[in-house]
Design an enzyme around this catalytic site. Structure first.
Site, PDB file in Angstrom:
ATOM      1  N   ALA A   9       0.825  -1.213   0.000  1.00  0.00           N
ATOM      2  CA  ALA A   9       0.000   0.000   0.000  1.00  0.00           C
ATOM      3  C   ALA A   9       0.856   1.260   0.000  1.00  0.00           C
ATOM      4  O   ALA A   9       0.485   2.280   0.557  1.00  0.00           O
ATOM      5  CB  ALA A   9      -0.913  -0.002   1.222  1.00  0.00           C
ATOM      6  N   ARG A  15      -3.481   8.219 -10.454  1.00  0.00           N
ATOM      7  CA  ARG A  15      -4.679   8.346 -11.287  1.00  0.00           C
ATOM      8  C   ARG A  15      -5.956   8.679 -10.513  1.00  0.00           C
ATOM      9  O   ARG A  15      -6.984   8.966 -11.101  1.00  0.00           O
ATOM     10  CB  ARG A  15      -4.865   7.054 -12.107  1.00  0.00           C
ATOM     11  CG  ARG A  15      -3.923   6.992 -13.297  1.00  0.00           C
ATOM     12  CD  ARG A  15      -3.947   5.628 -13.951  1.00  0.00           C
ATOM     13  NE  ARG A  15      -3.157   4.659 -13.200  1.00  0.00           N
ATOM     14  CZ  ARG A  15      -3.114   3.352 -13.478  1.00  0.00           C
ATOM     15  NH1 ARG A  15      -3.846   2.869 -14.462  1.00  0.00           N
ATOM     16  NH2 ARG A  15      -2.356   2.536 -12.769  1.00  0.00           N
ATOM     17  N   THR A  79       6.980  -3.548  -6.850  1.00  0.00           N
ATOM     18  CA  THR A  79       6.276  -4.476  -5.951  1.00  0.00           C
ATOM     19  C   THR A  79       7.234  -5.487  -5.311  1.00  0.00           C
ATOM     20  O   THR A  79       7.039  -5.884  -4.160  1.00  0.00           O
ATOM     21  CB  THR A  79       5.160  -5.221  -6.705  1.00  0.00           C
ATOM     22  OG1 THR A  79       5.689  -5.726  -7.936  1.00  0.00           O
ATOM     23  CG2 THR A  79       4.001  -4.293  -7.035  1.00  0.00           C
ATOM     24  N   GLY A 133      -0.268  -7.191 -16.012  1.00  0.00           N
ATOM     25  CA  GLY A 133       0.740  -8.185 -16.356  1.00  0.00           C
ATOM     26  C   GLY A 133       0.034  -9.417 -16.911  1.00  0.00           C
ATOM     27  O   GLY A 133      -1.017  -9.811 -16.421  1.00  0.00           O
ATOM     28  N   GLU A 148       4.975  -7.975 -17.776  1.00  0.00           N
ATOM     29  CA  GLU A 148       4.233  -6.722 -17.620  1.00  0.00           C
ATOM     30  C   GLU A 148       3.788  -6.198 -18.977  1.00  0.00           C
ATOM     31  O   GLU A 148       4.473  -6.388 -19.984  1.00  0.00           O
ATOM     32  CB  GLU A 148       5.110  -5.675 -16.903  1.00  0.00           C
ATOM     33  CG  GLU A 148       5.316  -5.959 -15.441  1.00  0.00           C
ATOM     34  CD  GLU A 148       4.006  -6.148 -14.686  1.00  0.00           C
ATOM     35  OE1 GLU A 148       3.184  -5.234 -14.659  1.00  0.00           O
ATOM     36  OE2 GLU A 148       3.803  -7.258 -14.147  1.00  0.00           O
ATOM     37  N   ASN A 221      -7.650   1.886  -9.652  1.00  0.00           N
ATOM     38  CA  ASN A 221      -6.619   2.848 -10.016  1.00  0.00           C
ATOM     39  C   ASN A 221      -7.168   4.254 -10.185  1.00  0.00           C
ATOM     40  O   ASN A 221      -6.440   5.231 -10.026  1.00  0.00           O
ATOM     41  CB  ASN A 221      -5.915   2.420 -11.306  1.00  0.00           C
ATOM     42  CG  ASN A 221      -5.134   1.124 -11.094  1.00  0.00           C
ATOM     43  OD1 ASN A 221      -4.363   1.001 -10.155  1.00  0.00           O
ATOM     44  ND2 ASN A 221      -5.377   0.138 -11.940  1.00  0.00           N
ATOM     45  N   ARG A 327     -32.556  11.428  16.014  1.00  0.00           N
ATOM     46  CA  ARG A 327     -31.124  11.696  16.209  1.00  0.00           C
ATOM     47  C   ARG A 327     -30.564  10.801  17.317  1.00  0.00           C
ATOM     48  O   ARG A 327     -31.316  10.133  18.032  1.00  0.00           O
ATOM     49  CB  ARG A 327     -30.926  13.175  16.521  1.00  0.00           C
ATOM     50  CG  ARG A 327     -31.175  14.047  15.276  1.00  0.00           C
ATOM     51  CD  ARG A 327     -31.169  15.518  15.618  1.00  0.00           C
ATOM     52  NE  ARG A 327     -29.942  15.892  16.308  1.00  0.00           N
ATOM     53  CZ  ARG A 327     -29.811  16.990  17.054  1.00  0.00           C
ATOM     54  NH1 ARG A 327     -30.832  17.805  17.225  1.00  0.00           N
ATOM     55  NH2 ARG A 327     -28.660  17.263  17.626  1.00  0.00           N
ATOM     56  N   ASN A 380     -34.682  22.924  25.236  1.00  0.00           N
ATOM     57  CA  ASN A 380     -33.785  22.144  26.086  1.00  0.00           C
ATOM     58  C   ASN A 380     -32.440  22.821  26.312  1.00  0.00           C
ATOM     59  O   ASN A 380     -31.648  22.355  27.102  1.00  0.00           O
ATOM     60  CB  ASN A 380     -33.564  20.754  25.474  1.00  0.00           C
ATOM     61  CG  ASN A 380     -33.030  20.838  24.058  1.00  0.00           C
ATOM     62  OD1 ASN A 380     -33.371  21.761  23.322  1.00  0.00           O
ATOM     63  ND2 ASN A 380     -32.203  19.891  23.682  1.00  0.00           N
ATOM     64  N   TYR A 381     -32.183  23.906  25.613  1.00  0.00           N
ATOM     65  CA  TYR A 381     -30.836  24.478  25.593  1.00  0.00           C
ATOM     66  C   TYR A 381     -30.905  25.961  25.908  1.00  0.00           C
ATOM     67  O   TYR A 381     -31.681  26.701  25.294  1.00  0.00           O
ATOM     68  CB  TYR A 381     -30.265  24.252  24.182  1.00  0.00           C
ATOM     69  CG  TYR A 381     -28.822  24.631  24.009  1.00  0.00           C
ATOM     70  CD1 TYR A 381     -27.850  24.187  24.894  1.00  0.00           C
ATOM     71  CD2 TYR A 381     -28.414  25.402  22.914  1.00  0.00           C
ATOM     72  CE1 TYR A 381     -26.521  24.523  24.705  1.00  0.00           C
ATOM     73  CE2 TYR A 381     -27.091  25.728  22.710  1.00  0.00           C
ATOM     74  CZ  TYR A 381     -26.141  25.299  23.616  1.00  0.00           C
ATOM     75  OH  TYR A 381     -24.828  25.628  23.420  1.00  0.00           O
TER      76      TYR A 381
HETATM   77  C1  UD1 Z   1       0.824  -4.859 -10.714  1.00  0.00           C
HETATM   78  C2  UD1 Z   1       1.560  -6.081 -11.292  1.00  0.00           C
HETATM   79  C3  UD1 Z   1       0.810  -6.575 -12.544  1.00  0.00           C
HETATM   80  C4  UD1 Z   1      -0.618  -6.892 -12.166  1.00  0.00           C
HETATM   81  C5  UD1 Z   1      -1.288  -5.706 -11.490  1.00  0.00           C
HETATM   82  C6  UD1 Z   1      -2.639  -6.143 -10.944  1.00  0.00           C
HETATM   83  C7  UD1 Z   1       3.932  -5.827 -10.842  1.00  0.00           C
HETATM   84  C8  UD1 Z   1       5.245  -5.432 -11.361  1.00  0.00           C
HETATM   85  N1  UD1 Z   1       2.889  -5.699 -11.652  1.00  0.00           N
HETATM   86  O1  UD1 Z   1       0.868  -3.818 -11.685  1.00  0.00           O
HETATM   87  O2  UD1 Z   1       1.440  -7.744 -13.028  1.00  0.00           O
HETATM   88  O3  UD1 Z   1      -1.339  -7.294 -13.319  1.00  0.00           O
HETATM   89  O4  UD1 Z   1      -0.512  -5.216 -10.405  1.00  0.00           O
HETATM   90  O5  UD1 Z   1      -3.346  -5.042 -10.409  1.00  0.00           O
HETATM   91  O6  UD1 Z   1       3.825  -6.284  -9.720  1.00  0.00           O
HETATM   92  N2  UD1 Z   1       3.287  -0.827  -4.485  1.00  0.00           N
HETATM   93  C9  UD1 Z   1       4.101  -0.601  -3.397  1.00  0.00           C
HETATM   94  N3  UD1 Z   1       5.390  -0.243  -3.592  1.00  0.00           N
HETATM   95  C10 UD1 Z   1       5.925  -0.104  -4.832  1.00  0.00           C
HETATM   96  C11 UD1 Z   1       5.076  -0.324  -5.953  1.00  0.00           C
HETATM   97  C12 UD1 Z   1       3.785  -0.700  -5.741  1.00  0.00           C
HETATM   98  O7  UD1 Z   1       3.667  -0.709  -2.249  1.00  0.00           O
HETATM   99  O8  UD1 Z   1       7.110   0.220  -4.918  1.00  0.00           O
HETATM  100  C13 UD1 Z   1       1.909  -1.222  -4.264  1.00  0.00           C
HETATM  101  C14 UD1 Z   1       0.892  -0.219  -4.774  1.00  0.00           C
HETATM  102  O9  UD1 Z   1       0.545   0.701  -3.780  1.00  0.00           O
HETATM  103  C15 UD1 Z   1      -0.291  -1.093  -5.159  1.00  0.00           C
HETATM  104  C16 UD1 Z   1       0.369  -2.410  -5.563  1.00  0.00           C
HETATM  105  O10 UD1 Z   1       1.638  -2.403  -4.981  1.00  0.00           O
HETATM  106  O11 UD1 Z   1      -1.133  -1.363  -4.053  1.00  0.00           O
HETATM  107  C17 UD1 Z   1       0.456  -2.559  -7.068  1.00  0.00           C
HETATM  108  O12 UD1 Z   1       1.223  -1.522  -7.598  1.00  0.00           O
HETATM  109  P1  UD1 Z   1       0.877  -0.826  -8.981  1.00  0.00           P
HETATM  110  O13 UD1 Z   1       1.882   0.203  -9.251  1.00  0.00           O
HETATM  111  O14 UD1 Z   1      -0.538  -0.434  -8.971  1.00  0.00           O
HETATM  112  O15 UD1 Z   1       1.114  -2.066  -9.958  1.00  0.00           O
HETATM  113  P2  UD1 Z   1       0.492  -2.273 -11.380  1.00  0.00           P
HETATM  114  O16 UD1 Z   1       1.235  -1.471 -12.366  1.00  0.00           O
HETATM  115  O17 UD1 Z   1      -0.960  -2.108 -11.310  1.00  0.00           O
HETATM  116 CA    CA Z   2      -2.525  -1.290  -9.731  1.00  0.00          CA
END
Ligand code: UD1
Ligand code: CA
Length: 460
Positions: A9, A15, A79, A133, A148, A221, A327, A380-381
């Site tokens: 997270a 976006r 990720t 991906g 990806e 997103n 209320r 009341n107030y």
């Molecule tokens: C990612 C996957 C993709 C998949 C998609 C599904 C990778 C490289 N790609 O792409 O294969 O189809 O999700 O929704 O994993 N996050 C972090 N730290 C980071 C990057 C991301 O915590 O450095 C978190 C984001 O907050 C998010 C999640 O990881 O909750 C996914 O990241 P996001 O950048 O949305 O990945 P996608 O490009 O959607």
């Molecule tokens: Ca995503």
């Protein structure tokens, strides 16, 4: 088997075009991330690690809980890098389930299936796989890896099976492969899915399980997808209610933002919103466009159109509304009737008592069989303190009365219409406090007077 959950997270959520971190945007009135945490909790993991970065302070503040381990990812390098940050806190002999903070609609049964098949990846077939991906399988249908979108060839982009991001992996395999993931790709990021092809290439078998419904694995997103998720959530809630014996005038026009527990044969008309914990007893009927929040409504009660019930306890066989507002702190005993344009706050309305039209009753205790006439107001107030009004059993308050609290009207007491009552009225007495009526005979209206004066002037 020991289970550890890692929730990603840390991303910005560009976006969403928002100053609020993406995972704090509300779905059914709760942050996206809290839905993910709740699904994780149903699996009884030993720990839940939440990787945060963008807006970390806000996220932590909003959702802090004893069972969470907060992991800071200073720079969002991908990720794979994100999961790596959580590894120091994870037991080497555990199974790790990776979830995304922006994928809120997963069902616990789907996650259980994934864990049972560990190492396993959750995939889905999408009509429009753009941006995701893609899942690569060999001729024997075995998982080969994930590519990806930005790195994929045209042929690979034609694949409609996508990586949901959710996977279950033995901690030992993560520890082995994560540090070896590189960032030589289109986005210069450390991709988590790279551990799949690495494991497969070294002879491990990784299961790729398809989710039953595409809606379950939906990632949020932007705000269009957020609204779509809200629709899915609404449909699920409506379906569960109907299967539990509730009739909905239109399953597409009800919002449940919390938990709604219903007895048998409840009927809910269109455009109602239920927030927090709401309980409706058997046979309760809710009219169109009502809002009910953190309240209990007992069997046989009817709530008419456009009423608003907040932190209240409504007894059985009551009637509320149309256009009523209960209320916080309102309790209606059995058979009470609250009518149109009536506001009740922090008050107990006794059995069979009626406040039927255009009244305000606050900080009050009404006995049984009380009748409050139209336009009655409890004062009341005083600008500083709140004071109580007590009306004993069988009290009758005439219309347009002003009850200045603190005030008590004894059982069987009567307040004459139009009175401003500032002193207690004893049991069975009549309280009357208004100017005595005077009738002036032959009263001339200003118009008549003016006409007379004109006639006199002409006659002169
Ligand atoms: C990612 C996957 C993709 C998949 C998609 C599904 C990778 C490289 N790609 O792409 O294969 O189809 O999700 O929704 O994993 N996050 C972090 N730290 C980071 C990057 C991301 O915590 O450095 C978190 C984001 O907050 C998010 C999640 O990881 O909750 C996914 O990241 P996001 O950048 O949305 O990945 P996608 O490009 O959607
Ligand atoms: Ca995503």
């Amino acid at each position: 088997m020991k289970l550890e959950v890692v929730v990603l997270a840390a991303g910005q959520g560009t976006r969403m075009r928002s100053s609020l971190p993406k995972v704090l945007h509300p779905l059914a009135n709760r942050p996206l991330l809290s839905h993910v945490l709740d699904s994780a909790r149903t699996l009884m993991p030993v720990r839940i690690h939440v990787v945060i970065g963008h807006g970390s302070e806000l996220v932590r503040e909003a959702l802090d809980a004893k069972d969470l381990v907060w992991v800071m990812q200073e720079e969002q390098l991908g990720t794979g890098h994100a999961v790596l940050q959580a590894m120091p806190g994870i037991d080497a002999d555990s199974t790790v389930l990776v979830l995304y903070g922006d994928v809120p609609l997963l069902r616990a049964s789907t996650l259980e299936g994934l864990i049972d098949n560990c190492p396993a990846l959750l995939t889905a077939n999408l009509d429009d796989p753009d941006g995701y991906g893609r899942v690569l399988r060999d001729s024997g249908d075995q998982l080969q890896g994930v590519v990806e979108h930005k790195d994929a060839s045209d042929e690979q982009r034609a694949v409609r099976e996508i990586n949901t991001g959710v996977l279950a992996y033995p901690a030992a395999l993560l520890a082995e492969y994560l540090p070896r993931v590189g960032n030589a790709n289109a986005q210069g990021e450390y991709y988590l899915p790279d551990i799949l092809s690495m494991a497969v290439n070294e002879g491990h078998c990784v299961a790729a399980l398809r989710a039953n419904e595409a809606s379950e694995v939906m990632g949020i997103n932007d705000r269009v997808q957020l609204a779509e998720a809200e629709t899915v959530y609404r449909q699920r809630a409506a379906e569960a209610l109907m299967l539990a014996g509730v009739s909905l005038a239109d399953p597409a026009r009800i919002d449940v933002r919390g938990s709604l527990n219903c007895g048998r044969d409840v009927f809910i008309d269109v455009n109602c919103v239920f927030e927090g914990e709401v309980t409706l007893g058997e046979g309760v009927r809710i009219g169109p466009s009502c809002l009910v929040r953190n309240s209990t409504i007992a069997a046989g009660t009817e709530v008419h159109a456009l009423s608003h019930i907040d932190e209240s306890d409504v007894g059985d066989n009551c009637s509320v509304g149309p256009y009523a507002r209960l209320r916080p702190g309102t309790t209606l005993a059995k058979g009470a009737r609250i009518g149109n344009f009536v506001e009740i706050k922090k008050a107990l309305i006794g059995e069979g008592s009626k406040v039927n039209h255009l009244s305000y009753v606050g900080d009050a205790e009404l006995g049984d069989g009380v009748n409050v006439g139209a336009g009655t107001i409890t004062c009341n107030y005083d600008g500083v303190n709140k004071h109580k009004t007590r009306l004993g059993d069988g009290v009758f308050v005439g219309s347009n009365s002003t009850l200045v609290a603190p005030l008590e009207v004894g059982a069987g007491g009567f307040v004459a219409a139009g009175s401003t009552v500032t002193r207690d009225v004893p049991e069975s007495a009549l309280g009357v406090s208004r100017a005595k009526q005077r009738n002036i005979d032959g009263w001339q209206t200003p118009k008549q007077r003016a006409d007379d004066e004109k006639n006199q002037a002409q006659g002169d």
